[in-house]
Design a protein around this motif. Structure first.
Motif, PDB file in Angstrom:
ATOM      1  N   VAL A 246       0.843  -1.208   0.000  1.00 32.17           N
ATOM      2  CA  VAL A 246       0.000   0.000   0.000  1.00 32.17           C
ATOM      3  C   VAL A 246       0.873   1.252   0.000  1.00 32.17           C
ATOM      4  CG1 VAL A 246      -1.800   1.265   1.224  1.00 32.17           C
ATOM      5  CG2 VAL A 246      -1.863  -1.229   1.177  1.00 32.17           C
ATOM      6  N   ARG A 247       1.987   1.192   0.710  1.00 29.91           N
ATOM      7  CA  ARG A 247       2.906   2.328   0.753  1.00 29.91           C
ATOM      8  C   ARG A 247       3.416   2.660  -0.652  1.00 29.91           C
ATOM      9  NH1 ARG A 247       5.774   0.399   4.484  1.00 29.91           N
ATOM     10  NH2 ARG A 247       4.729   1.426   6.232  1.00 29.91           N
ATOM     11  N   ALA A 250       0.734   4.640  -2.370  1.00 23.18           N
ATOM     12  CA  ALA A 250       0.722   6.018  -1.864  1.00 23.18           C
ATOM     13  C   ALA A 250       1.856   6.835  -2.468  1.00 23.18           C
ATOM     14  CB  ALA A 250       0.816   6.014  -0.341  1.00 23.18           C
ATOM     15  N   LEU A 253       1.119   7.908  -6.047  1.00 21.11           N
ATOM     16  CA  LEU A 253       0.140   8.983  -6.193  1.00 21.11           C
ATOM     17  C   LEU A 253       0.824  10.336  -6.349  1.00 21.11           C
ATOM     18  CD1 LEU A 253      -2.589   8.011  -3.548  1.00 21.11           C
ATOM     19  CD2 LEU A 253      -2.830   7.994  -6.039  1.00 21.11           C
ATOM     20  N   ASN A 254       2.031  10.456  -5.779  1.00 16.81           N
ATOM     21  CA  ASN A 254       2.746  11.734  -5.854  1.00 16.81           C
ATOM     22  C   ASN A 254       3.160  12.081  -7.271  1.00 16.81           C
ATOM     23  OD1 ASN A 254       2.603  12.107  -3.045  1.00 16.81           O
ATOM     24  ND2 ASN A 254       4.427  10.848  -2.727  1.00 16.81           N
ATOM     25  N   LEU A 283      -4.848   3.108   2.462  1.00 19.88           N
ATOM     26  CA  LEU A 283      -4.156   4.196   1.789  1.00 19.88           C
ATOM     27  C   LEU A 283      -4.122   5.432   2.688  1.00 19.88           C
ATOM     28  CD1 LEU A 283      -2.750   4.765  -0.895  1.00 19.88           C
ATOM     29  CD2 LEU A 283      -4.937   5.574  -1.790  1.00 19.88           C
ATOM     30  N   GLY A 284      -5.212   5.661   3.414  1.00 21.40           N
ATOM     31  CA  GLY A 284      -5.224   6.771   4.361  1.00 21.40           C
ATOM     32  C   GLY A 284      -4.174   6.609   5.435  1.00 21.40           C
ATOM     33  N   MET A 286      -1.316   5.004   5.176  1.00 23.72           N
ATOM     34  CA  MET A 286       0.019   5.194   4.605  1.00 23.72           C
ATOM     35  C   MET A 286       0.313   6.666   4.317  1.00 23.72           C
ATOM     36  SD  MET A 286       1.560   2.299   4.548  1.00 23.72           S
ATOM     37  CE  MET A 286       0.775   2.155   6.164  1.00 23.72           C
ATOM     38  N   VAL A 287      -0.682   7.393   3.825  1.00 29.95           N
ATOM     39  CA  VAL A 287      -0.461   8.820   3.556  1.00 29.95           C
ATOM     40  C   VAL A 287      -0.267   9.572   4.877  1.00 29.95           C
ATOM     41  CG1 VAL A 287      -1.453  10.916   2.567  1.00 29.95           C
ATOM     42  CG2 VAL A 287      -1.762   8.727   1.398  1.00 29.95           C
ATOM     43  N   VAL A 294      -5.120  13.474   7.050  1.00 31.56           N
ATOM     44  CA  VAL A 294      -5.859  12.748   6.011  1.00 31.56           C
ATOM     45  C   VAL A 294      -7.279  12.498   6.499  1.00 31.56           C
ATOM     46  CG1 VAL A 294      -5.960  10.658   4.583  1.00 31.56           C
ATOM     47  CG2 VAL A 294      -3.739  11.631   5.227  1.00 31.56           C
ATOM     48  N   ILE A 376      -9.683  11.287   0.949  1.00 33.97           N
ATOM     49  CA  ILE A 376      -9.965  10.047   0.209  1.00 33.97           C
ATOM     50  C   ILE A 376     -11.443   9.732   0.382  1.00 33.97           C
ATOM     51  CG2 ILE A 376      -9.452   7.584  -0.007  1.00 33.97           C
ATOM     52  CD1 ILE A 376      -6.719   8.153   1.253  1.00 33.97           C
TER      53      ILE A 376
END
Length: 459
Positions: A246-247, A250, A253-254, A283-284, A286-287, A294, A376
């Motif tokens: 998942v990281r 994330a 996404l950048n 995902l939340g 990890m962000v 988040v 998200i």
């Protein structure tokens, strides 16, 4: 589908092909075993001419006889020939029904007529064939054949092969029927396998997504261990392979929006049970690792699930904010991290579409983006309703959760068509629930220490 894909579909469908082949053979055998046997008796007559004594007259006579063969073949199954047969043998059938069991033919370039008769009794088949040859000879001699000056027929029929007594049934031939049944079953299995390949072939890896879409693949999320949902696995083992996968999503996404970065996304899928909700929560987490505030919003009002995965209260949530009962900051709940906040779906609403397309929802997203670093939104499946399209146009775009071995190629194509029709900006796709086998265990278990208190099992 390419030829290779057809071959793969057939190979993947070998169990059903095999089963249908066996069933076809058994069905053929059952039909043959229950069908009454039919016997065929065959005899032959020779047509000759007594016209002429010289060589030229004999040649003309032979050509004359060959011209009569076709006529006599038709005559053999006519009423004038078969009615005497029925009367002689005392059959209940009339000439017309008897013609269905009698056939006549002639080999090419010959003056021989072969007469066959079929019946459920071998003896009766022999009698019918023999009586038909005799009746044909009698009719030709007495009524049909031309005569000479003395009144004698110039053409006669001579039996050269008497009607035989069949020892074996002509039909059904069990091995042939079984073979046909097997082939029919195999063909049906191949058709079903190909149709499943066309309509039910599932996504297995990144290449399948790339072949059908133009969106980038943001990553592959590993399936959580049995007894844990993805969000629970990420929370309990921050250095486990689930969290690491998942990281990676994330981090990717950048790269999607360089100028200013992403501020808000919608997580959706083609159909239910494709792990979109657990992906949104994970995902939340990890962000939020980077100390960014988040907010995860459960906007799947028809089938909300985030409250169940996080064990948060459901009394106050999105619906309550949208109808003006509470403010956003009073409805969110902190979970899993000091930087992660959850807005559950809230009370059940009879009009989810009206709520999500309202001006209040637009204002809520704007407020959330001002108050949090990253938002998200978990939305309903794209092929079920249009919620994700609407919400995606209120945010920076949508991320599509594609479940390994469940999302079909056909569904993925429909998603792309629906996104194009609705003007939805698909930022990328994430392959979810990828099998753990073959995945590196770096970061799992003893590496990095233990985890936190286990949560209840999610999806």
């Amino acid at each position: 589908m390419t030829v290779l894909e057809y071959a793969r579909a057939i190979l993947r469908g070998w169990p059903i092909i095999l089963v249908l082949g066996v069933l076809g053979g058994l069905g053929g055998y059952a039909w043959a075993a229950t069908t009454p046997p039919t016997y065929r008796s065959t005899g032959a007559v020779l047509i000759t001419s007594d016209r002429g004594t010289s060589a030229s007259e004999l040649v003309q006579g032979n050509a004359y006889v060959q011209n009569l063969v076709t006529t006599y073949v038709l005559l053999a199954t006519s009423e004038v020939v078969l009615q005497p047969v029925a009367d002689q043998l005392g059959l209940d059938a009339n000439a017309r029904s008897l013609a269905e069991s009698v056939s006549a033919s002639s080999p090419i370039n010959s003056v021989v007529i072969e007469i066959s008769a079929t019946s459920g009794s071998p003896e009766l088949a022999q009698r019918i064939a023999g009586a038909t040859m005799a009746s044909l000879s009698d009719i030709v001699t007495r009524e049909v054949a031309p005569t000479d000056a003395a009144g004698d027929p110039t053409v006669r029929l001579t039996t050269i092969e008497g009607a035989n007594l069949p020892r074996f049934a002509a039909a059904p031939i069990v091995r042939n029927v079984v073979a046909i049944g097997v082939l029919a079953g195999l063909a049906a299995g191949v058709v079903i396998a190909v149709l499943r390949g066309l309509l039910g072939q599932t996504v297995r890896d990144r290449s399948d997504i790339r072949r059908l879409t133009t969106v980038p693949v943001l990553g592959e999320v590993v399936e959580a261990r049995r007894g844990f949902g993805l969000s629970a696995a990420v929370l309990n083992e921050p250095l486990g392979i689930e969290a690491d996968s998942v990281r990676g999503v994330a981090a990717n996404l950048n790269f999607l929006k360089v100028d200013g970065g992403l501020r808000s996304i919608v997580i959706t899928s083609a159909a239910p049970a494709e792990s979109k909700s657990s992906l949104a929560i994970a995902l939340g987490l990890m962000v939020a690792e980077s100390s960014r505030r988040v907010l995860v919003i459960d906007a799947d009002l028809r089938s909300p699930s985030i409250a169940g995965y996080t064990q948060l209260t459901t009394g106050v949530g999105l619906t309550n904010v949208l109808i003006g009962d509470v403010d956003l900051e009073d409805a969110v709940q902190e979970w899993g991290s000091d930087s992660l906040f959850i807005l559950t779906a809230g009370a059940d609403a009879p009009n989810p579409s009206q709520l999500l397309t309202s001006q209040r929802m637009t204002e809520l997203i704007r407020t959330a983006c001002d108050s949090y670093d990253f938002v998200i939104i978990d939305s309903a499946p794209l092929l079920a309703v249009t919620d994700a399209t609407w919400l995606g146009n209120l945010t920076d775009g949508a991320v599509l959760a594609v479940r390994h071995g469940k999302t079909t190629m056909h569904a993925l194509e429909r998603v792309m068509a629906a996104a194009d029709t609705g003007g939805l900006n698909l930022l990328g796709a994430v392959l979810t629930r990828v099998p753990r086998r073959g995945v590196s265990r770096y970061g799992q278990g003893s590496y990095g220490g233990g985890g936190r208190r286990p949560l209840h099992r999610g999806d």
